[in-house]
Design a protein around this motif. Sequence first.
Motif, mmCIF file in Angstrom:
data_model
loop_
_atom_site.group_PDB
_atom_site.id
_atom_site.type_symbol
_atom_site.label_atom_id
_atom_site.label_comp_id
_atom_site.label_asym_id
_atom_site.label_seq_id
_atom_site.Cartn_x
_atom_site.Cartn_y
_atom_site.Cartn_z
ATOM 1 N N GLN A 8 38.060 135.812 -78.639
ATOM 2 C CA GLN A 8 36.756 135.537 -78.034
ATOM 3 C C GLN A 8 36.885 134.651 -76.812
ATOM 4 O O GLN A 8 36.121 134.762 -75.872
ATOM 5 N N GLU A 9 37.854 133.757 -76.840
ATOM 6 C CA GLU A 9 38.003 132.795 -75.754
ATOM 7 C C GLU A 9 38.945 133.283 -74.663
ATOM 8 O O GLU A 9 39.137 132.589 -73.673
ATOM 9 N N SER A 10 39.544 134.437 -74.820
ATOM 10 C CA SER A 10 40.520 134.895 -73.840
ATOM 11 C C SER A 10 39.854 135.232 -72.515
ATOM 12 O O SER A 10 38.640 135.373 -72.419
ATOM 13 N N PHE A 11 40.652 135.358 -71.495
ATOM 14 C CA PHE A 11 40.164 135.607 -70.135
ATOM 15 C C PHE A 11 39.375 136.905 -70.048
ATOM 16 O O PHE A 11 38.452 137.020 -69.272
ATOM 17 N N TYR A 12 39.751 137.879 -70.860
ATOM 18 C CA TYR A 12 39.089 139.178 -70.802
ATOM 19 C C TYR A 12 37.994 139.324 -71.853
ATOM 20 O O TYR A 12 37.652 140.426 -72.234
ATOM 21 N N SER A 13 37.428 138.217 -72.294
ATOM 22 C CA SER A 13 36.372 138.285 -73.295
ATOM 23 C C SER A 13 35.048 138.685 -72.652
ATOM 24 O O SER A 13 34.919 138.790 -71.440
ATOM 25 N N ALA A 14 34.048 138.866 -73.465
ATOM 26 C CA ALA A 14 32.716 139.227 -72.969
ATOM 27 C C ALA A 14 32.116 138.090 -72.160
ATOM 28 O O ALA A 14 31.330 138.323 -71.240
ATOM 29 N N TRP A 15 32.482 136.852 -72.459
ATOM 30 C CA TRP A 15 31.898 135.709 -71.743
ATOM 31 C C TRP A 15 32.283 135.726 -70.271
ATOM 32 O O TRP A 15 31.494 135.370 -69.411
ATOM 33 N N HIS A 16 33.507 136.120 -69.987
ATOM 34 C CA HIS A 16 33.954 136.190 -68.594
ATOM 35 C C HIS A 16 33.119 137.214 -67.825
ATOM 36 O O HIS A 16 32.673 136.957 -66.708
ATOM 37 N N ASP A 17 32.885 138.372 -68.440
ATOM 38 C CA ASP A 17 32.079 139.404 -67.789
ATOM 39 C C ASP A 17 30.620 138.982 -67.663
ATOM 40 O O ASP A 17 29.965 139.287 -66.667
ATOM 41 N N LEU A 18 30.104 138.277 -68.672
ATOM 42 C CA LEU A 18 28.726 137.780 -68.590
ATOM 43 C C LEU A 18 28.568 136.790 -67.435
ATOM 44 O O LEU A 18 27.562 136.805 -66.729
ATOM 45 N N LYS A 19 29.565 135.939 -67.262
ATOM 46 C CA LYS A 19 29.523 134.976 -66.161
ATOM 47 C C LYS A 19 29.525 135.702 -64.819
ATOM 48 O O LYS A 19 28.735 135.381 -63.925
ATOM 49 N N ARG A 20 30.382 136.695 -64.669
ATOM 50 C CA ARG A 20 30.442 137.451 -63.410
ATOM 51 C C ARG A 20 29.139 138.205 -63.161
ATOM 52 O O ARG A 20 28.672 138.293 -62.033
ATOM 53 N N LEU A 21 28.530 138.729 -64.225
ATOM 54 C CA LEU A 21 27.263 139.432 -64.092
ATOM 55 C C LEU A 21 26.157 138.481 -63.648
ATOM 56 O O LEU A 21 25.347 138.793 -62.774
ATOM 57 N N ALA A 22 26.135 137.290 -64.256
ATOM 58 C CA ALA A 22 25.120 136.301 -63.888
ATOM 59 C C ALA A 22 25.269 135.882 -62.422
ATOM 60 O O ALA A 22 24.281 135.735 -61.709
ATOM 61 N N LEU A 23 26.502 135.701 -61.970
ATOM 62 C CA LEU A 23 26.719 135.299 -60.590
ATOM 63 C C LEU A 23 26.379 136.401 -59.611
ATOM 64 O O LEU A 23 25.887 136.141 -58.523
ATOM 65 N N SER A 24 26.620 137.650 -60.011
ATOM 66 C CA SER A 24 26.328 138.758 -59.075
ATOM 67 C C SER A 24 24.856 139.135 -59.045
ATOM 68 O O SER A 24 24.413 139.768 -58.109
ATOM 69 N N SER A 25 24.093 138.732 -60.055
ATOM 70 C CA SER A 25 22.677 139.098 -60.095
ATOM 71 C C SER A 25 21.761 137.980 -59.623
ATOM 72 O O SER A 25 20.574 138.019 -59.880
ATOM 73 N N ARG A 26 22.304 136.988 -58.982
ATOM 74 C CA ARG A 26 21.494 135.874 -58.475
ATOM 75 C C ARG A 26 20.607 136.326 -57.350
ATOM 76 O O ARG A 26 20.840 137.091 -56.543
#
Length: 100
Positions: free
Chosen positions: A82-100
């Motif tokens: 869950q905490e790895s670099f390729y987890s869902a959290w990493h993608d969620l963060k990138r999605l949040a930053l791109s949808s600003r």
Amino acid sequence: MERYGITIHHAAAMTIARRAIGFKERITKELKQKIQAIKEKSNQKVDTLPGEGKGMTRKVKRLFKRLDEKVSVHNGLDRYKQESFYSAWHDLKRLALSSR
């Protein structure tokens, strides 16, 4: 943050503390609903200026595709996965930053 009615900094501190104690981070149904709302909003085409508001970019489409695969299995993964670099959290963060 919204769930407990606390500030963003307190929520971050709580998340860090929970991870230190050994709790797994779960993707809640509220977060899944927010992802779906962002996806629906991105699918809408807005007629503003030429070249703007034409829907999702390829980058965002790719993020949604990866999230669709990861979100459904995330809660069952081991903590280190869950905490790895390729987890869902990493993608969620990138999605949040791109949808600003």
